[in-house]
Design an enzyme around this catalytic site. Structure first.
Site, PDB file in Angstrom:
ATOM      1  N   THR A  83       0.824  -1.221   0.000  1.00 56.86           N
ATOM      2  CA  THR A  83       0.000   0.000   0.000  1.00 56.86           C
ATOM      3  C   THR A  83       0.854   1.265   0.000  1.00 56.86           C
ATOM      4  O   THR A  83       1.914   1.299   0.631  1.00 56.86           O
ATOM      5  CB  THR A  83      -0.912   0.001   1.235  1.00 56.86           C
ATOM      6  N   GLY A 122       2.568  -2.743   8.105  1.00 58.88           N
ATOM      7  CA  GLY A 122       2.828  -3.036   9.506  1.00 58.88           C
ATOM      8  C   GLY A 122       4.248  -3.551   9.687  1.00 58.88           C
ATOM      9  O   GLY A 122       4.717  -4.356   8.902  1.00 58.88           O
ATOM     10  N   GLU A 369      -6.219  -5.870   4.300  1.00 59.89           N
ATOM     11  CA  GLU A 369      -6.395  -7.040   3.424  1.00 59.89           C
ATOM     12  C   GLU A 369      -7.548  -6.827   2.454  1.00 59.89           C
ATOM     13  O   GLU A 369      -8.135  -7.771   1.957  1.00 59.89           O
ATOM     14  CB  GLU A 369      -6.632  -8.312   4.239  1.00 59.89           C
TER      15      GLU A 369
HETATM   16  C1  LIG Z   1      -5.672 -13.741  11.601  1.00 58.13           C
HETATM   17  C2  LIG Z   1      -6.168 -12.374  11.731  1.00 58.13           C
HETATM   18  C3  LIG Z   1      -5.146 -11.344  11.814  1.00 58.13           C
HETATM   19  C4  LIG Z   1      -4.796 -10.845  10.481  1.00 58.13           C
HETATM   20  C5  LIG Z   1      -3.732  -9.836  10.620  1.00 58.13           C
HETATM   21  C6  LIG Z   1      -3.588  -9.011   9.402  1.00 58.13           C
HETATM   22  C7  LIG Z   1      -2.880  -7.759   9.741  1.00 58.13           C
HETATM   23  C8  LIG Z   1      -3.156  -6.678   8.767  1.00 58.13           C
HETATM   24  C9  LIG Z   1      -2.130  -6.623   7.703  1.00 58.13           C
HETATM   25  C10 LIG Z   1      -2.665  -5.939   6.548  1.00 58.13           C
HETATM   26  C11 LIG Z   1      -2.099  -6.132   5.369  1.00 58.13           C
HETATM   27  C12 LIG Z   1      -2.639  -5.503   4.187  1.00 58.13           C
HETATM   28  O1  LIG Z   1      -3.603  -4.758   4.224  1.00 58.13           O
HETATM   29  S1  LIG Z   1      -1.810  -5.932   2.774  1.00 58.13           S
HETATM   30  C13 LIG Z   1      -2.549  -4.984   1.510  1.00 58.13           C
HETATM   31  C14 LIG Z   1      -3.985  -5.459   1.236  1.00 58.13           C
HETATM   32  N1  LIG Z   1      -4.437  -4.811   0.065  1.00 58.13           N
HETATM   33  C15 LIG Z   1      -5.484  -5.277  -0.617  1.00 58.13           C
HETATM   34  O2  LIG Z   1      -6.168  -6.222  -0.257  1.00 58.13           O
HETATM   35  C16 LIG Z   1      -5.749  -4.557  -1.933  1.00 58.13           C
HETATM   36  C17 LIG Z   1      -7.137  -4.891  -2.460  1.00 58.13           C
HETATM   37  N2  LIG Z   1      -7.102  -4.795  -3.903  1.00 58.13           N
HETATM   38  C18 LIG Z   1      -6.900  -5.928  -4.671  1.00 58.13           C
HETATM   39  O3  LIG Z   1      -6.758  -7.073  -4.193  1.00 58.13           O
HETATM   40  C19 LIG Z   1      -6.883  -5.718  -6.155  1.00 58.13           C
HETATM   41  O4  LIG Z   1      -6.535  -4.354  -6.427  1.00 58.13           O
HETATM   42  C20 LIG Z   1      -8.281  -6.007  -6.775  1.00 58.13           C
HETATM   43  C21 LIG Z   1      -9.369  -5.200  -6.084  1.00 58.13           C
HETATM   44  C22 LIG Z   1      -8.554  -7.505  -6.646  1.00 58.13           C
HETATM   45  C23 LIG Z   1      -8.251  -5.599  -8.255  1.00 58.13           C
HETATM   46  O5  LIG Z   1      -7.105  -6.199  -8.786  1.00 58.13           O
HETATM   47  P1  LIG Z   1      -6.802  -6.045 -10.350  1.00 58.13           P
HETATM   48  O6  LIG Z   1      -7.114  -4.654 -10.767  1.00 58.13           O
HETATM   49  O7  LIG Z   1      -5.446  -6.579 -10.593  1.00 58.13           O
HETATM   50  O8  LIG Z   1      -7.806  -7.096 -10.977  1.00 58.13           O
HETATM   51  P2  LIG Z   1      -9.222  -6.852 -11.651  1.00 58.13           P
HETATM   52  O9  LIG Z   1      -9.010  -6.076 -12.892  1.00 58.13           O
HETATM   53  O10 LIG Z   1     -10.220  -6.363 -10.642  1.00 58.13           O
HETATM   54  O11 LIG Z   1      -9.587  -8.375 -11.986  1.00 58.13           O
HETATM   55  C24 LIG Z   1      -8.868  -9.043 -13.008  1.00 58.13           C
HETATM   56  C25 LIG Z   1      -9.098 -10.525 -12.798  1.00 58.13           C
HETATM   57  O12 LIG Z   1      -8.281 -10.974 -11.737  1.00 58.13           O
HETATM   58  C26 LIG Z   1      -9.065 -11.682 -10.795  1.00 58.13           C
HETATM   59  N3  LIG Z   1      -8.469 -11.515  -9.478  1.00 58.13           N
HETATM   60  C27 LIG Z   1      -8.302 -10.350  -8.805  1.00 58.13           C
HETATM   61  N4  LIG Z   1      -7.701 -10.585  -7.647  1.00 58.13           N
HETATM   62  C28 LIG Z   1      -7.470 -11.921  -7.564  1.00 58.13           C
HETATM   63  C29 LIG Z   1      -6.882 -12.768  -6.585  1.00 58.13           C
HETATM   64  N5  LIG Z   1      -6.415 -12.291  -5.429  1.00 58.13           N
HETATM   65  N6  LIG Z   1      -6.801 -14.091  -6.852  1.00 58.13           N
HETATM   66  C30 LIG Z   1      -7.285 -14.575  -8.011  1.00 58.13           C
HETATM   67  N7  LIG Z   1      -7.874 -13.833  -8.989  1.00 58.13           N
HETATM   68  C31 LIG Z   1      -7.959 -12.511  -8.743  1.00 58.13           C
HETATM   69  C32 LIG Z   1     -10.423 -11.062 -10.889  1.00 58.13           C
HETATM   70  O13 LIG Z   1     -11.414 -11.934 -10.393  1.00 58.13           O
HETATM   71  C33 LIG Z   1     -10.527 -10.865 -12.394  1.00 58.13           C
HETATM   72  O14 LIG Z   1     -10.861 -12.114 -12.961  1.00 58.13           O
HETATM   73  P3  LIG Z   1     -11.780 -12.119 -14.291  1.00 58.13           P
HETATM   74  O15 LIG Z   1     -13.061 -11.456 -13.918  1.00 58.13           O
HETATM   75  O16 LIG Z   1     -11.924 -13.577 -14.624  1.00 58.13           O
HETATM   76  O17 LIG Z   1     -11.002 -11.322 -15.310  1.00 58.13           O
HETATM   77  C1  LIG Z   2      -4.447  -1.344  10.511  1.00 60.07           C
HETATM   78  C2  LIG Z   2      -4.008  -1.433   9.082  1.00 60.07           C
HETATM   79  C3  LIG Z   2      -2.929  -2.231   8.744  1.00 60.07           C
HETATM   80  C4  LIG Z   2      -2.474  -2.293   7.429  1.00 60.07           C
HETATM   81  N1  LIG Z   2      -1.365  -3.051   7.134  1.00 60.07           N
HETATM   82  C5  LIG Z   2      -0.910  -3.079   5.867  1.00 60.07           C
HETATM   83  C6  LIG Z   2       0.258  -3.835   5.532  1.00 60.07           C
HETATM   84  O1  LIG Z   2       0.871  -4.463   6.391  1.00 60.07           O
HETATM   85  N2  LIG Z   2       0.706  -3.815   4.251  1.00 60.07           N
HETATM   86  C7  LIG Z   2       0.065  -3.116   3.266  1.00 60.07           C
HETATM   87  O2  LIG Z   2       0.515  -3.134   2.120  1.00 60.07           O
HETATM   88  N3  LIG Z   2      -1.075  -2.403   3.540  1.00 60.07           N
HETATM   89  C8  LIG Z   2      -1.561  -2.370   4.814  1.00 60.07           C
HETATM   90  N4  LIG Z   2      -2.702  -1.659   5.100  1.00 60.07           N
HETATM   91  C9  LIG Z   2      -3.348  -0.882   4.055  1.00 60.07           C
HETATM   92  C10 LIG Z   2      -4.648  -1.506   3.628  1.00 60.07           C
HETATM   93  O3  LIG Z   2      -4.413  -2.678   2.902  1.00 60.07           O
HETATM   94  C11 LIG Z   2      -5.436  -0.506   2.769  1.00 60.07           C
HETATM   95  O4  LIG Z   2      -5.761   0.594   3.576  1.00 60.07           O
HETATM   96  C12 LIG Z   2      -6.706  -1.162   2.244  1.00 60.07           C
HETATM   97  O5  LIG Z   2      -6.372  -2.063   1.204  1.00 60.07           O
HETATM   98  C13 LIG Z   2      -7.727  -0.147   1.751  1.00 60.07           C
HETATM   99  O6  LIG Z   2      -7.187   0.604   0.708  1.00 60.07           O
HETATM  100  P1  LIG Z   2      -7.282   2.200   0.733  1.00 60.07           P
HETATM  101  O7  LIG Z   2      -6.754   2.675   2.011  1.00 60.07           O
HETATM  102  O8  LIG Z   2      -6.689   2.669  -0.531  1.00 60.07           O
HETATM  103  O9  LIG Z   2      -8.848   2.473   0.698  1.00 60.07           O
HETATM  104  P2  LIG Z   2      -9.648   3.209  -0.478  1.00 60.07           P
HETATM  105  O10 LIG Z   2      -9.777   2.274  -1.623  1.00 60.07           O
HETATM  106  O11 LIG Z   2      -9.091   4.546  -0.696  1.00 60.07           O
HETATM  107  O12 LIG Z   2     -11.087   3.297   0.234  1.00 60.07           O
HETATM  108  C14 LIG Z   2     -11.717   4.540   0.490  1.00 60.07           C
HETATM  109  C15 LIG Z   2     -13.180   4.373   0.098  1.00 60.07           C
HETATM  110  O13 LIG Z   2     -13.258   4.248  -1.322  1.00 60.07           O
HETATM  111  C16 LIG Z   2     -14.101   3.152  -1.659  1.00 60.07           C
HETATM  112  N5  LIG Z   2     -13.677   2.580  -2.945  1.00 60.07           N
HETATM  113  C17 LIG Z   2     -12.416   2.429  -3.394  1.00 60.07           C
HETATM  114  N6  LIG Z   2     -12.406   1.895  -4.632  1.00 60.07           N
HETATM  115  C18 LIG Z   2     -13.703   1.700  -4.973  1.00 60.07           C
HETATM  116  C19 LIG Z   2     -14.368   1.176  -6.132  1.00 60.07           C
HETATM  117  N7  LIG Z   2     -13.689   0.720  -7.196  1.00 60.07           N
HETATM  118  N8  LIG Z   2     -15.714   1.117  -6.122  1.00 60.07           N
HETATM  119  C20 LIG Z   2     -16.410   1.542  -5.046  1.00 60.07           C
HETATM  120  N9  LIG Z   2     -15.849   2.071  -3.937  1.00 60.07           N
HETATM  121  C21 LIG Z   2     -14.516   2.139  -3.899  1.00 60.07           C
HETATM  122  C22 LIG Z   2     -13.891   2.167  -0.519  1.00 60.07           C
HETATM  123  O14 LIG Z   2     -14.993   1.257  -0.436  1.00 60.07           O
HETATM  124  C23 LIG Z   2     -13.815   3.104   0.689  1.00 60.07           C
HETATM  125  O15 LIG Z   2     -15.121   3.379   1.130  1.00 60.07           O
HETATM  126  C24 LIG Z   2      -3.155  -1.570   6.415  1.00 60.07           C
HETATM  127  C25 LIG Z   2      -4.264  -0.785   6.744  1.00 60.07           C
HETATM  128  C26 LIG Z   2      -4.697  -0.713   8.072  1.00 60.07           C
HETATM  129  C27 LIG Z   2      -5.880   0.143   8.410  1.00 60.07           C
END
Ligand SMILES: CCCCCCCCC/C=C/C(=O)SCCNC(=O)CCNC(=O)[C@H](O)C(C)(C)COP(=O)(O)OP(=O)(O)OC[C@H]1O[C@@H](n2cnc3c(N)ncnc32)[C@H](O)[C@@H]1OP(=O)(O)O
Ligand SMILES: Cc1cc2nc3c(=O)[nH]c(=O)nc-3n(C[C@H](O)[C@H](O)[C@H](O)COP(=O)(O)OP(=O)(O)OC[C@H]3O[C@@H](n4cnc5c(N)ncnc54)[C@H](O)[C@@H]3O)c2cc1C
Length: 609
Positions: A83, A122, A369
């Site tokens: 992120t 984190g 996540e």
């Molecule tokens: C224990 C408790 C304590 C837990 C303790 C945890 C502590 C907290 C630590 C936190 C860590 C973090 O936050 S780490 C950072 C977390 N960040 C996120 O989760 C980011 C969320 N965003 C995303 O995952 C991506 O941007 C997403 C929204 C999926 C969009 O990705 P893309 O643009 O690349 O893909 P799209 O264009 O939407 O989709 C293209 C195709 O890929 C597929 N696709 C997308 N993602 C996929 C995936 N992961 N696996 C398979 N297939 C996937 C879609 O279904 C589509 O399929 P088709 O339709 O067939 O084409």
């Molecule tokens: C406690 C904590 C720990 C974290 N730890 C990690 C870590 O270890 N590593 C790491 O990489 N990241 C980490 N993150 C970051 C986290 O993964 C992101 O904050 C999370 O993925 C959300 O993304 P964002 O902040 O860009 O939210 P945004 O996407 O900016 O969300 C803002 C608003 O926009 C809306 N929105 C965004 N896109 C769309 C769309 N296409 N359509 C409709 N609505 C939309 C959302 O629903 C939300 O209401 C952490 C975050 C927190 C809070």
């Protein structure tokens, strides 16, 4: 504690936990469980839960052989730095660049804009020596999108940031203790060089000449670490919900208010139907999320094994289920913890109830996540794709198998005639299947009215999220029913779990009645029968409610709650906790002489005049 004291204390605890993990003959699950039961989030969590799995999932054999022994012995401490300040949800929008330089056989990492600063990871701010960094891979002037790189951040001798790296903590977060034990950090690169072999090259690679070799597997495997954590978050939701429900249930049995007949004992608040109507669905949810979490762990293990054999058939289902269930269970659990605080009245607002801290630590689960709405939109995309293939003769499988019976489910009428029918698993399941399918098909029909699918999708986002939630709720209900039909030991236990299963299902019907009525999945009469059955189920659960939370087997230490004490000895312990507060060190508070006395004296003076 001040933030620095809290942070240092968490380092102490994390290192102590690591020592225990090393000294005790623990299985992997047990050592993970040990980390689960640490009070506050700490760097240990993310090193093991994200940094190590990212290397395992995206590293080549030689890269795993080089880095995993160091990580397993914690000779390096890592974090997952994806992120950025400007992008979190939109991974493909990340701006950090990794430009290959064939002259030096290196990647040059750079943060071209302020929004490209890594922000949130984190463990990044103060602890990690290394990170898996996600950056745009550029070679030969071409941008190949986001890829993972192992990057050393700090000097291994004195822990100072390496030249070309600016790094720090992003500041205090929500709540008092809560997540402030974690050093979520920021990081900027200024043309920082790493060897080419630190690009994680299992999926795609760059040759010595700088040629990009794309992945011959779905590029989304790069997201594998997030999928694995989302899967664990579902089981964790059950644990967090169970903690809150345990506190609120035990306290509801202790607390008496009103209802005394001619001076007799007052009524336990757990006997009020409103208290049961708010509390028992949460108790049922704690069990429901545990069972769906068990199933999801199976699904994730199965898809991981299939991926090893290059079988990608169930990858979309695994993505949709982990995304959708993470989203649904964390939203429900966050709301549930807050509801449990309110169920405990005024004392629920005290720190020593354990609920404010539990809420503050838990709620970011709705965001990390993957933001919960963004994840449900992934489920919606998966459902629309499935609906569009219904006519193709390709029978939907797995959690969408019910869509294969679309002809029946689109026109069937519920055969519920009496309240007891709502205890019939087939009838309950069909009701949820009909609602989910009809909502998905309605979205698909409305989408088809738009010239441009993208525009239609963006216009219908809210409906699509609701259809995705309906699908996820069906999964949870169906896995609860499957669990009941499975090997539950003990008839008494089975009966109680049956009550909870139908409380979970029928409370959802009541909560989302608009969906069920507007899709004609049930009639208002059948809805009334469901409510009647729900009240009867509450009466059956009431005598066992405390036993059902005792069954979670949480120690008082782990619960950290005066209200949720196993012995129910709440009032004396509330006083004990209150007297520990530093404000009670003196009977006359600091500040009396500077502020209160002059105020009163002034009043006294003016009164005399
Ligand atoms: C224990 C408790 C304590 C837990 C303790 C945890 C502590 C907290 C630590 C936190 C860590 C973090 O936050 S780490 C950072 C977390 N960040 C996120 O989760 C980011 C969320 N965003 C995303 O995952 C991506 O941007 C997403 C929204 C999926 C969009 O990705 P893309 O643009 O690349 O893909 P799209 O264009 O939407 O989709 C293209 C195709 O890929 C597929 N696709 C997308 N993602 C996929 C995936 N992961 N696996 C398979 N297939 C996937 C879609 O279904 C589509 O399929 P088709 O339709 O067939 O084409
Ligand atoms: C406690 C904590 C720990 C974290 N730890 C990690 C870590 O270890 N590593 C790491 O990489 N990241 C980490 N993150 C970051 C986290 O993964 C992101 O904050 C999370 O993925 C959300 O993304 P964002 O902040 O860009 O939210 P945004 O996407 O900016 O969300 C803002 C608003 O926009 C809306 N929105 C965004 N896109 C769309 C769309 N296409 N359509 C409709 N609505 C939309 C959302 O629903 C939300 O209401 C952490 C975050 C927190 C809070």
């Amino acid at each position: 504690m001040t933030r620095k004291e809290l942070f240092k204390n968490t380092l102490r605890k994390s290192v102590h936990a690591w020592k225990l993990i090393n000294e005790l003959p623990l299985s992997d699950d047990e050592s993970l469980m040990l980390r689960h039961f640490m009070d506050q989030p700490g760097f240990l969590d993310l090193h093991w839960r994200m940094f190590v799995p990212a290397i395992k999932g995206q590293g080549t054999e030689e890269q795993k052989q080089k880095w995993l022994p160091l990580a397993n012995k914690m000779q390096i401490i890592g974090c997952y730095a994806q992120t950025e300040l400007g992008h979190g949800s939109n991974v493909q929008g990340l701006e950090t660049t990794a430009t290959f330089d064939p002259q030096t056989d290196q990647f040059i990492l750079h943060s071209p804009t302020q929004t490209s600063s890594k922000w949130w990871p984190g463990g990044l701010g103060k602890v990690s020596t290394h990170a898996v960094i996600y950056a745009r891979l550029i070679t030969d002037g071409k941008d190949h999108g986001v890829h993972g790189f192992i990057v050393q951040l700090r000097n291994m001798d004195d822990h100072s940031p390496l030249p070309g790296i600016t790094i720090g903590d992003i500041g205090v977060k929500f709540g008092n203790g809560a997540y402030n034990s974690m050093d979520n950090g920021f990081l900027m690169f200024d043309k920082f060089c790493i060897p080419r072999d630190q690009m994680l090259m299992r999926l795609s690679k760059v040759t010595r000449e700088g040629k990009y070799v794309p992945s011959d597997v779905p590029r989304q495997l790069m997201y594998g670490t997030m999928v694995s954590v989302r899967q664990t978050i579902v089981s964790n939701a059950s644990i967090a919900m169970a903690r809150a429900v345990c506190i609120a249930t035990r306290y509801s049995a202790v607390r008496r208010q009103f209802g005394s007949q001619n001076g007799g004992i007052e009524t336990q608040v757990i006997d009020y139907k409103t208290q049961q109507n708010r509390l028992f669905p949460l108790l049922a949810s704690a069990y429901a999320f545990r069972f769906v979490g068990e199933w999801l762990k199976w699904l994730y293990t199965d898809v991981t094994q299939r991926l090893e054999a290059s079988d990608f058939a169930t990858l979309p289902e695994a993505h949709a289920c982990t995304a959708g269930l993470k989203s649904m269970t964390t939203s429900a659990t966050s709301d549930g913890i807050e509801e449990c605080r309110k169920l405990c009245g005024g004392h629920g607002y005290l720190w020593c109830s354990g609920l404010p801290e539990l809420f503050a630590v838990y709620v970011p689960a709705c965001t990390y996540e993957g933001d919960n709405v963004v994840l449900q939109l992934q489920v919606a995309r998966f459902l629309m794709k499935t609906v569009s293939q219904l006519g193709s003769g390709k029978a939907p499988a797995g959690t969408t198998a019910y869509m294969g019976r679309a002809k029946h489910l689109l026109q069937c009428r519920s055969s519920i005639r009496k309240a007891e029918d709502w205890l019939n698993p087939a009838m309950v399941l069909e009701t949820f299947e009909a609602r989910a399918l009809r909502m998905a098909v309605s979205c698909a029909n409305n989408l088809s009215k738009f010239e441009n699918q993208e525009q239609g999708f963006s216009e219908l986002l809210a409906d699509l999220v609701e259809a995705a939630i309906a699908h996820c709720q069906l999964i949870v209900v169906s896995k609860f029913i499957v669990k009941l039909e499975g090997e539950i030991k003990g008839k008494g236990v089975k009966n109680q779990l049956k009550n909870l299963c139908y409380i979970y299902a029928l409370h959802l019907i009541h909560k989302h009645l608009g969906d069920f009525l507007s899709t004609n999945s049930i009639t208002s009469e059948q809805a009334s029968l469901a409510n009647h059955q729900l009240r009867s189920l509450y009466t059956q659960v009431r005598p066992n409610a405390v036993a059902l939370v005792d069954a979670f087997d949480y120690t008082d230490h782990y619960l950290g709650s005066v209200l949720g004490r196993y012995d129910g000895n709440v009032y004396p312990k509330l006083f004990e906790e209150a007297l520990k507060d530093p404000l009670n060190d003196t009977v006359v508070p600091d500040g009396y002489h500077e502020y209160i006395r002059p105020l009163i004296k002034q009043h006294l003076r003016s009164a005399r005049l």
